[in-house]
Enzyme design. Structure first.
Site, PDB file in Angstrom:
ATOM      1  CG  ASP A  10      -1.608   1.205   1.245  1.00 17.79           C
ATOM      2  OD1 ASP A  10      -2.191   1.586   0.974  1.00 17.79           O
ATOM      3  OD2 ASP A  10      -1.658   2.042   2.751  1.00 17.79           O
ATOM      4  CB  ALA A  12      -1.694   7.598   2.866  1.00 11.92           C
ATOM      5  CB  ALA A  43     -11.388  11.260   8.590  1.00 10.37           C
ATOM      6  CE  LYS A  51      -8.373   8.482   0.759  1.00  2.79           C
ATOM      7  NZ  LYS A  51      -8.138   7.529   0.977  1.00  2.79           N
ATOM      8  CG  HIS A  54     -12.699   6.624   3.028  1.00  2.00           C
ATOM      9  ND1 HIS A  54     -11.536   6.887   2.997  1.00  2.00           N
ATOM     10  CD2 HIS A  54     -12.730   6.985   4.508  1.00  2.00           C
ATOM     11  CE1 HIS A  54     -11.328   7.597   4.479  1.00  2.00           C
ATOM     12  NE2 HIS A  54     -12.175   7.214   4.643  1.00  2.00           N
ATOM     13  NE  ARG A 158      -5.872  -1.248  -0.863  1.00  2.00           N
ATOM     14  CZ  ARG A 158      -5.092  -0.096  -0.338  1.00  2.00           C
ATOM     15  NH1 ARG A 158      -5.676   0.435   0.349  1.00  2.00           N
ATOM     16  NH2 ARG A 158      -3.744  -0.379  -0.759  1.00  2.00           N
ATOM     17  CG  ASP A 184      -1.869   2.004   6.113  1.00  2.00           C
ATOM     18  OD1 ASP A 184      -2.188   1.694   5.504  1.00  2.00           O
ATOM     19  OD2 ASP A 184      -2.128   3.076   6.643  1.00  2.00           O
TER      20      ASP A 184
HETATM   21 MG   LIG Z   1      -2.631   2.739   3.855  1.00  2.00          MG
END
Ligand SMILES: [Mg+2]
Length: 267
Positions: A10, A12, A43, A51, A54, A158, A184
């Site tokens: 990944d 970030a 968030a 995004k 999200h 994802r 992460d």
């Molecule tokens: Mg990440």
């Protein structure tokens, strides 16, 4: 490495942007501009998704749905998702430069993998322009994956496995079990598992702890350990095969996976 053929990281919180701060800044700001305050925790809850997905998830949270209804006297709908996403994109681009430094040790891990003939891929929840901006910045600091894909490239992000599957084809992997997905967030782990890959979660540098290296260093030892353990538990509960504190500390997990593959084990 004889059996592991690729590692897919990944971006970030895993290889760049310690604490995964960039998306939190942009997502909270886009909601604030609509007069709806959301917390960093709001968030971070579904971080890792594409995004637009999200933003849709955040709007669907009961307390945010309620705040939206109070502000606009109606329920949020798909048009609001589109509008928020349109406004989010330039905001995210603005903060990316500031928060795209590579995580210390990540470029070295990628370099070590290449020495062993292991290919390095990347997947993300960012759009293609955001991904390109991050990659430009990371390359200057010595991290350049062989392939980097975003949801735009494959028709969705994802927890679908599609980015990983496309990378497997591009790398001509002998089997999905020859690849390791490292990330992460819970959605990173789901992506890897859905692709039939081994999965390694990243705790300390990622979204689940959500702090810069400096902010972590300022915590008491007990508090630091508590937060890292909570991140580890969350990723293990999502089904991660292993969790490491940082991508820089990946090697022992890879060695263990290599041993399991040699013993005939599968993810
Ligand atoms: Mg990440």
């Amino acid at each position: 490495m004889k059996r592991i053929e690729a590692v897919i990281f990944d971006l970030a919180g895993t290889t760049v942007d310690h604490g995964s701060l960039a998306p939190v800044k942009a997502v909270t700001e886009v909601f604030a501009r609509q007069g709806v305050r959301i917390s960093d925790e709001d968030a971070r809850r579904d971080m890792g998704l594409f995004k637009k997905d999200h933003i849709r998830k955040i709007l669907a949270a009961p307390h945010i749905d309620l705040a939206w209804r109070m502000q606009y006297r109606r329920a949020p709908d798909e048009k609001d998702v589109e509008k928020l996403f349109m406004e989010f994109a330039p905001l995210q681009m603005e903060v990316l430069e500031q928060y795209s430094d590579v995580i210390p040790g990540a470029p070295d891990v990628a370099a070590r993998l290449r020495v062993h003939g292991v290919k390095v891929g990347a997947t993300t929840g960012y759009t293609r322009p955001m991904l390109e901006a991050v990659l430009r910045h990371a390359a200057l600091q010595g991290y350049a994956p062989d392939i980097a894909l975003c949801p735009d490239d494959v028709g969705g992000g994802r927890p679908h496995p599609w980015m990983c599957l496309r990378i497997a084809i591009e790398f001509q992997l002998s089997s999905m079990a020859a690849a390791v997905k490292v990330g992460d967030t819970v959605s990173d782990i789901q992506e890897g598992l859905n692709a039939g890959m081994w999965t390694v979660g990243v705790s300390r540098t990622g979204n689940e702890v959500g702090l810069t290296a400096e902010d972590i260093a300022a915590l008491t030892e007990g508090e630091r350990a508590r937060r890292v353990q909570r991140a580890c538990d969350s990723l293990m509960n999502a089904g991660a095969h292993y969790v490491v504190e940082s991508a820089a500390l990946l090697d022992p997990a890879l060695e263990r996976i290599e041993e399991r593959l040699l013993a005939g084990d599968r993810p």
